[in-house]
Structures are given as C-alpha cells and as structure tokens.
Design an enzyme around this catalytic site. Sequence first.
Site, PDB file in Angstrom:
ATOM      1  N   ASP A  72       0.822  -1.204   0.000  1.00 20.36           N
ATOM      2  CA  ASP A  72       0.000   0.000   0.000  1.00 20.36           C
ATOM      3  C   ASP A  72       0.858   1.258   0.000  1.00 20.36           C
ATOM      4  O   ASP A  72       1.808   1.376   0.791  1.00 20.36           O
ATOM      5  CB  ASP A  72      -0.899  -0.010   1.243  1.00 20.36           C
ATOM      6  CG  ASP A  72      -1.734   1.240   1.355  1.00 20.36           C
ATOM      7  OD1 ASP A  72      -2.673   1.386   0.550  1.00 20.36           O
ATOM      8  OD2 ASP A  72      -1.453   2.079   2.240  1.00 20.36           O
ATOM      9  N   GLU A 103       1.396  -0.496  -5.080  1.00 18.22           N
ATOM     10  CA  GLU A 103       0.414   0.532  -5.451  1.00 18.22           C
ATOM     11  C   GLU A 103       1.178   1.769  -5.947  1.00 18.22           C
ATOM     12  O   GLU A 103       1.452   2.689  -5.168  1.00 18.22           O
ATOM     13  CB  GLU A 103      -0.480   0.892  -4.264  1.00 18.22           C
ATOM     14  CG  GLU A 103      -1.584   1.868  -4.631  1.00 18.22           C
ATOM     15  CD  GLU A 103      -2.314   2.419  -3.419  1.00 18.22           C
ATOM     16  OE1 GLU A 103      -3.396   2.996  -3.606  1.00 18.22           O
ATOM     17  OE2 GLU A 103      -1.797   2.308  -2.295  1.00 18.22           O
TER      18      GLU A 103
END
Length: 547
Positions: A209, A275
């Site tokens: 993330d 990401e």
Amino acid sequence: MDPIASPSRDRARWWQRGVVYQIYPRSFLDSNGDGVGDLRGITLRLPYLAWLGIDVVWISPFYPSPMADFGYDVRDYTDVDPIFGDLAAFDELVAVATSHNIRIILDFVPNHTSKEHAWFIESRSSRNSAKRDFYIWADPRPDGGAPNNWLSIFGGRAWEWDAPSGQYYMHTFLPEQPDLNWRNPAVVSAMHDVLRFWLDRGVSGFRIDAPLPMMKDPQMRDNPPNTGKPTYHRPFGDYDTLVPLYSQGHPDIHEIFRGFRKVLDAYPDKVAIGEIHEFHWPTWATYYGVDLDELHMPFNFGLLKIPWTARAAAQLVTEIESSLPKGAWPNYVFGNHDEPRIASRLGTEARARVAMMMLLTLRGTPTIYFGEELGMFNGQILPEQTRDPWELRVPGIGVGRDPGRTPMHWDASANSGFCGEGVTPWLPVGIDYMERNVASQRENPRSMLHLTRTLLALRAQTPALQGGTYRTVHDGDGDCFAYLRESDDGQRYLIALNFADAERSLSLPTADIGTVLLSTHADTHDERRELGTLRLRADEGLVIALG
C-alpha cells in the site's frame, strides 16, 4: 506494432497465469451478525470464488486498528482485529483456500502506522525514546510553523504539532497515521519481520500500500507549486496545489523495494505488487528494477485515468508495452476500494461488459475488484451515512470512497445476504441488489456474472490468452480497438471491442475466417465470420478464434 512476447505457459509463474480478486473484508460477508464482513465470511464464500474461476485473493487490511482509516491505520501488524476474527480464522481461511487451489495475498501497509501502535506511543513519549527515530520528527521553523509546506493527501498540512516534545511529526494521510522513518535500519528490519510472519503462515505475497511516500527528500525541501494537471487521475483538493516532488518517490525507494524482494525471494515463489500511482510510464517501469529485482508488478492504474474511447485504450496499451523492461510482466486493473465502480464510472453495464472482456484478454495479470463480476454500481450514500474520513475531511470534491465499498450482493433477501435481517450493515446495501446479485445472475446465462465466468474459463484454458504474445491490429480509429493474442503453438485469437453505443464496422488487414467464441452480448458463439470487414454491435466485444 510488432508482437510482444510472453514467457511460455510452462515457464510462466502463478502470478502471471492467474487472475487476482480483491476483497474489501468489511463488505464481503458478515458471518457473525455485527454488520461488518469478516475472515470467516471470506472462507464461507471461497467455493463461490472457485466456481467463478479465481486463482488469487487479495485481502485488504484486517489487522488490529482503531479504524480511523478502516484498517489502513495499523495498531499491530502481526494479528487480526477482533472485528474480523483471529489468527485461527486466518489460518483456516488459508487452508480452505489452498484446498480450492486459491492463493492468498495480503495488503502490507508500510508507509505509516496508527498513532496507537506501540512503536508510536513509545516514540512520542520522549525525544530520548529508543523508538523516537522510528517516525519522522522535525523541529518547527523559526516562526513556529511546520517544517516545510508538504501537504496531506487527506487534507491540510502533513505535519502535526506535538506540544509535549516540542516537535512536529509527519503524516502523509490522516494525523492518526504517522509516517514511519524508513531511513532507520531498525524500521526496515522490524517491517521485514512482519513480512516473514505472514509468509510463514502461508500467504503467497503482498500488495504494498502507498509505497512511494515511504522515502522523502532527506533535506525536506518545500514542494514546488503545481500549475498543471491533478497529481493523480482525479482532483485531490488542496493537495493538488503542490507537486509532491520532495515528499514522495525519492530515488532511495528502489533500495527499499529491493529489500522487500530479498525477503520474498527467500521463500518459494512469492509475489510483490506495489500501489504505484505513476502515469509517466517510463518512470513507472523503473519500479520493476533494472534487473527485475524490485516489484514483480507495479500496479498499472492507466485504465482508471483514460477516457472511455478506443483510441485512448489502444494508445495506453501501446505505451505500457513499449515501456516494460525486457522480461517484465504487465498488469491491468479497472477498479479497487479507492475508486468508483466500473459500471458507475462508465455509465452502463454494457460498457462494463466490454471493459471486463478487455481486462481479461490483454497480455498481463488482471485484478478484479469484488462485485465487478456482477456489474455492481456505486452505492448511494446519504451525507449522514458517510464513513470515509477522506470525504469527511475534504468534502465536496468527490473523493469519497464509500460508494465503491458498499456490501456485496449475494441474493435478494434482506441486506442482500451480506448480513442477516434486522442487522444494520456498516454501509447501506446498493438499491439495485434485488436484481443484481449472485443468486439471480447464476440462474441467468446472459448475466454479467456468467460473462465474467466464461471469460475466466476461456482465459484459463487458452494459452494464447493466458500468456501469449500481444499485437495491436486496430488502434482505435472508428471507435474500435482490436488486438491479436497468439500462443507458441500458433493458436491465434482476435479480440475486437466496440467502444461506441452504436454499430460499427471494423476493417482488418486479414482475409481470415474466424469463429466467434464469445460476445459481450452473450447471444453469439461458434459463429463463423469472414474478417476482412467485421461488424460489431453497439457496446460489443468479441473473442474470435482465427483459422
């Protein structure tokens, strides 16, 4: 465009052959009647995912958390929040998934913790704390202001004043999410141990993330003003007034990625997916690593940014393919927990069907967000029902993520089978759940669900679609995008997509005769056609076997 080669099917890794399905656990299935989805709910629906044809499940965070950002503020990286279950429930999930030949990958949140994490509590206790340098602390400017002009993605400045210690700490997102100091070797070591904890429990890899903010400019220089387009693919409010030149993406991030890769490479056949919100494709491609020693796949969010036109799609694919380092494997995604759902973004289910066909037939690993196989639309969220902290902090500019996070539609019962009758779900169920749900679409062979399942099955049994070469044969002129996929043994498949809401004719540089295997209209199959001129109905995609 010359054909783009792929590894042979025998040499392709599982994450190259497979299809990833993202589950936002709060919204998948509530198994205990508290209105929030949980790990046991995922376990109960693994047979459905196996029926659908899913190979890999990516689960958004379920770690202990105060839920300031619904799990992306982690209190403890090596446990399960009681809302979602416990470690025994997680171990059962992995075991059942394995029995269905489904792999599990987890969300890893390395940029920041919760302010309630034991590390931050200790770090905040004193300037002399052993954990002080686990986070980014800085003195105020001479006028008492923040150390620099960096802004938080979630609104306001990226610095929070801590009066007892007389310093600011940095937060790229909420003040409740202080940024870790990845220039501290102790942080690197501790977070590598987190990866090993979950790898030892049987996970097959991680979706990392928000990794780009992990490494900032060590001089902490002010970001320059932004006089151009939004930073990402949609407006971010005040955050877009500056270019985040110094607050993220420092070149030292590559060493962090290489460190992650070394940890994963010590285990057999694991994957790291990042990401990466980067839309300059040569820069994006650098995150594979010079020697493909960083991320196995930096997420490609290009399909979230382009307008719904054939030319834009064809141009994007060409740019992605031409930017890839030699031997790198592409990937595509249309949605996730931070984005509006495909059907709502594109406006109709008919377009969502074409998008699904494109996603599952391009060269590379596709990721499907839960519910997209049904053509789910965004939920309707009244102002008093808003839960997303981003929307609450920066209202009125459309950053709210709640509409794309509403519960999965399982059947036509109360709350759509997500939770029991009389239970209030954490977000309201979509208003169209009685018609658009798994149970009803399983009974309808022309449904979006059956189209998705058929595409997944075709991809799984067709080497050319799973890992074959790619070549553009029509670049978007006249509202149509067409490309060729070909396997080592010479099997060839033409994918032709009409992006218009009216019939179009597509002229192809071939006199071949082909067999239509699948139409997004779900009423055509095994039909022989001459392909010099190909007619496509409004919003129609075709998969055609050549020869």
